[in-house]
Design a protein around this motif. Structure first.
Motif, PDB file in Angstrom:
ATOM      1  N   THR A 236      44.424  44.945  41.951  1.00 31.04           N
ATOM      2  CA  THR A 236      44.954  46.248  41.941  1.00 31.04           C
ATOM      3  C   THR A 236      44.544  46.712  43.375  1.00 31.04           C
ATOM      4  OG1 THR A 236      42.781  46.983  41.176  1.00 31.04           O
ATOM      5  CG2 THR A 236      44.512  46.667  39.488  1.00 31.04           C
ATOM      6  N   GLN A 237      43.736  46.184  44.053  1.00 31.45           N
ATOM      7  CA  GLN A 237      43.309  46.658  45.548  1.00 31.45           C
ATOM      8  C   GLN A 237      43.215  45.587  46.317  1.00 31.45           C
ATOM      9  OE1 GLN A 237      39.586  47.716  43.621  1.00 31.45           O
ATOM     10  NE2 GLN A 237      40.004  49.904  43.698  1.00 31.45           N
ATOM     11  N   ILE A 238      43.330  45.993  47.871  1.00 28.57           N
ATOM     12  CA  ILE A 238      43.105  45.033  48.626  1.00 28.57           C
ATOM     13  C   ILE A 238      41.582  45.027  48.871  1.00 28.57           C
ATOM     14  CG2 ILE A 238      43.462  44.849  51.375  1.00 28.57           C
ATOM     15  CD1 ILE A 238      45.917  46.702  51.103  1.00 28.57           C
ATOM     16  N   VAL A 239      41.013  43.879  49.169  1.00 24.33           N
ATOM     17  CA  VAL A 239      39.650  43.616  49.207  1.00 24.33           C
ATOM     18  C   VAL A 239      39.159  43.275  50.705  1.00 24.33           C
ATOM     19  CG1 VAL A 239      37.526  42.356  48.455  1.00 24.33           C
ATOM     20  CG2 VAL A 239      39.615  42.814  46.746  1.00 24.33           C
ATOM     21  N   ILE A 240      38.533  43.964  51.380  1.00 24.99           N
ATOM     22  CA  ILE A 240      37.703  43.890  52.701  1.00 24.99           C
ATOM     23  C   ILE A 240      36.478  43.452  52.726  1.00 24.99           C
ATOM     24  CG2 ILE A 240      37.787  44.635  54.933  1.00 24.99           C
ATOM     25  CD1 ILE A 240      39.920  47.112  53.893  1.00 24.99           C
TER      26      ILE A 240
ATOM     27  N   GLY B 249      51.067  52.074  44.807  1.00 25.38           N
ATOM     28  CA  GLY B 249      50.490  52.452  43.696  1.00 25.38           C
ATOM     29  C   GLY B 249      50.232  54.017  43.439  1.00 25.38           C
ATOM     30  N   PRO B 250      49.720  54.442  42.406  1.00 22.73           N
ATOM     31  CA  PRO B 250      49.109  55.873  42.176  1.00 22.73           C
ATOM     32  C   PRO B 250      48.450  56.447  43.505  1.00 22.73           C
ATOM     33  CG  PRO B 250      48.602  54.692  40.162  1.00 22.73           C
ATOM     34  CD  PRO B 250      49.077  53.546  41.235  1.00 22.73           C
ATOM     35  N   THR B 251      48.764  57.477  43.779  1.00 20.69           N
ATOM     36  CA  THR B 251      48.056  58.255  44.929  1.00 20.69           C
ATOM     37  C   THR B 251      46.970  59.297  44.345  1.00 20.69           C
ATOM     38  OG1 THR B 251      49.720  60.162  45.117  1.00 20.69           O
ATOM     39  CG2 THR B 251      50.070  58.098  46.469  1.00 20.69           C
ATOM     40  N   ASP B 252      46.673  59.265  43.212  1.00 19.68           N
ATOM     41  CA  ASP B 252      45.812  60.253  42.649  1.00 19.68           C
ATOM     42  C   ASP B 252      44.235  59.649  42.385  1.00 19.68           C
ATOM     43  OD1 ASP B 252      46.600  58.443  40.494  1.00 19.68           O
ATOM     44  OD2 ASP B 252      46.505  60.122  39.069  1.00 19.68           O
TER      45      ASP B 252
END
Length: 157
Positions: free
Chosen positions: A31-35, A55-58
């Motif tokens: 669901t997310q980019i991992v840094i 994805g959602p911006t909220d």
């Protein structure tokens, strides 16, 4: 987890190369980019997460692992370099690295720069390249009070 094609293309559109994505172990957790965030010796301290740009911006754009404190992203790449760019975010630092520069940034944003990081940057030619907005201008001015400067240029939109 391997980056999905649309995320890879989004990173490429930002000017971040496959070589830099790979070298920095940028991944996807579903669901997310991992840094990964490392200390000055290159040890991973924690991960920072960038929301799905499609994805959602909220939801917050960036999230951190619980209990972390701001770190100097790319601090482990500074040793032996004559010049370093201080920029406003990890994506900016990755973009600059893709262009052949070494850039660092506070994982806490434009308003956070710890005095302990000054010793990592001591003796380097430093360039501050923050965003051209109120947060970037305020962060750059705050940072300039901590650094010796030979020339200061603040662009206006």
């Amino acid at each position: 987890m391997t980056l999905p094609l649309n995320i890879t293309e989004w990173l490429h559109a930002r000017g971040i190369t496959d070589a830099v994505i790979s070298a920095n172990n940028i991944t996807w957790n579903g669901t997310q980019i991992v840094i990964p965030i490392k200390d000055a010796s290159g040890t991973v301290l924690f991960n920072k997460y960038r929301r799905d740009p499609f994805g959602p911006t909220d939801v917050p754009k960036y999230k951190y692992e619980f209990g972390t404190t701001a770190q100097l992203f790319n601090a482990h790449k500074v040793e032996g370099r004559g010049s370093v760019i201080i920029c406003e975010g990890e994506m900016d630092a990755l973009r600059l690295e893709s262009a052949g520069y070494i850039a660092v940034t506070s994982t806490g944003g434009a308003g956070t720069f710890k005095d302990e990081w000054l010793k990592i940057l001591a003796g380097k030619d430093l360039y501050i390249c923050y965003d051209n907005d109120e947060a970037g201008l305020n962060g750059a001015v705050k940072l300039l009070t901590k650094l010796p400067a030979k020339l200061v240029m603040i662009p206006r939109a």
